[in-house]
Design an enzyme around this catalytic site. Sequence first.
Site, PDB file in Angstrom:
ATOM      1  N   HIS A   1       0.548  -1.472  -0.104  1.00 61.70           N
ATOM      2  CA  HIS A   1      -0.101  -0.145   0.156  1.00 61.70           C
ATOM      3  C   HIS A   1       1.057   1.280  -0.100  1.00 61.70           C
ATOM      4  O   HIS A   1       0.716   2.006  -0.701  1.00 61.70           O
ATOM      5  CB  HIS A   1      -0.556   0.075   1.095  1.00 61.70           C
ATOM      6  CG  HIS A   1      -1.746  -0.914   1.477  1.00 61.70           C
ATOM      7  ND1 HIS A   1      -2.783  -1.341   0.460  1.00 61.70           N
ATOM      8  CD2 HIS A   1      -2.145  -1.854   2.310  1.00 61.70           C
ATOM      9  CE1 HIS A   1      -3.435  -2.779   1.505  1.00 61.70           C
ATOM     10  NE2 HIS A   1      -2.888  -3.114   2.182  1.00 61.70           N
TER      11      HIS A   1
HETATM   12  O1  RIB Z   1      -5.654   0.087   4.710  1.00 62.03           O
HETATM   13  C1  RIB Z   1      -3.694   0.131   4.475  1.00 62.03           C
HETATM   14  C2  RIB Z   1      -3.339   1.289   5.065  1.00 62.03           C
HETATM   15  O2  RIB Z   1      -3.371   1.333   6.154  1.00 62.03           O
HETATM   16  C3  RIB Z   1      -1.512   1.350   4.998  1.00 62.03           C
HETATM   17  O3  RIB Z   1      -1.021   2.704   5.346  1.00 62.03           O
HETATM   18  C4  RIB Z   1      -1.287  -0.153   6.049  1.00 62.03           C
HETATM   19  O4  RIB Z   1       0.174   1.229   6.468  1.00 62.03           O
HETATM   20  C5  RIB Z   1      -2.828   0.514   7.395  1.00 62.03           C
HETATM   21  O5  RIB Z   1      -1.765   2.013   7.946  1.00 62.03           O
END
Ligand code: RIB
Length: 313
Positions: free
Chosen positions: A243
């Site tokens: 992500h």
């Molecule tokens: O949904 C994914 C996000 O939530 C990413 O930033 C992960 O690190 C969590 O913070």
Amino acid sequence: MAPRKIIIDTDPGQDDAVALLLALASPEDLDVLGITAVAGNVPLPLTQRNTRIVCELSGRTDVPVFAGCDAPLVRALVTAEHVHGKTGLDGPPLAAPTIPLQEQHAVDFIVETLRNGPEGTVTLCPLGPLTNIATAFQKAPDIIPKVAEIVLMGGAYFEVGNITPAAEFNIYVDPEAADIVISSGAPIVMLPLDVTHKALTSKARVDAFRAFGTPVGDMTAAWTDFFERFDKEKYGAAGAPLHDPCVIAYLLDPTLFTGRHINVAVEITSELTLGMTVADWWRVTDRPPNALFIGDVDDAGFFALLTDRVARL
Ligand code: RIB
Ligand code: CA
């Protein structure tokens, strides 16, 4: 061209850690003015500790680390140890950090940096809940027009939620903060689950990190292996969605990504859909566009960039 000045706001988390490594490995492109920790994946004492650990691992002990807000604006903190482990950086054992935490509060650092710098020269890169950014905007609304761009990981539309059926974690944890930031008028690029779920690790990609034969390569491989187990179990996906590194990769090479400039609104009242990002992808409303909502990525190009840069550390 001079490197782009950025502030990274983060809640490490293994994927945040890989994003930080990517940014810190790219000094010719990114001038990381500071890294601000926020409560999110795990509580603030751990996210600030993890941030310092990653800075030290990268060798970039010159970058100042600040602690920010330890709870959302109005709600109780929701964390994600089930994804990231108790420490937030579960995987191989990690030594305590030796670089100091800055005395100044992260919100004051953000306000001061934007207020004292020329307009349009600092990009904010939130990788967790938007509490620090929203608090800075509430405390000093004069800084909003000075923001060059906000490039954030958060939200979901076609991919729906990962912490509730409707909401993505970063937005869900502090929906009021997300609403303040997304409706602030600052130029926004959102990297939602719609795109990050296409940036999946694989055995070959993780092996490429391990092949560096460096502490950074070994740790990056171990963190992505650990992080992968949750998504494999949940989605049956072969690989972990990276992500947060998508935010940094966008800064380094936006041509890897495609999206649409549309209106995005955040649900802050319904308990059923709290934190949902309602993206007007088909432009069926007359709500004005307020974000570049990214939907696709050249994942091979993304991993080539990530591997090439992290191999430098
Ligand atoms: O949904 C994914 C996000 O939530 C990413 O930033 C992960 O690190 C969590 O913070
Ligand atoms: Ca994060």
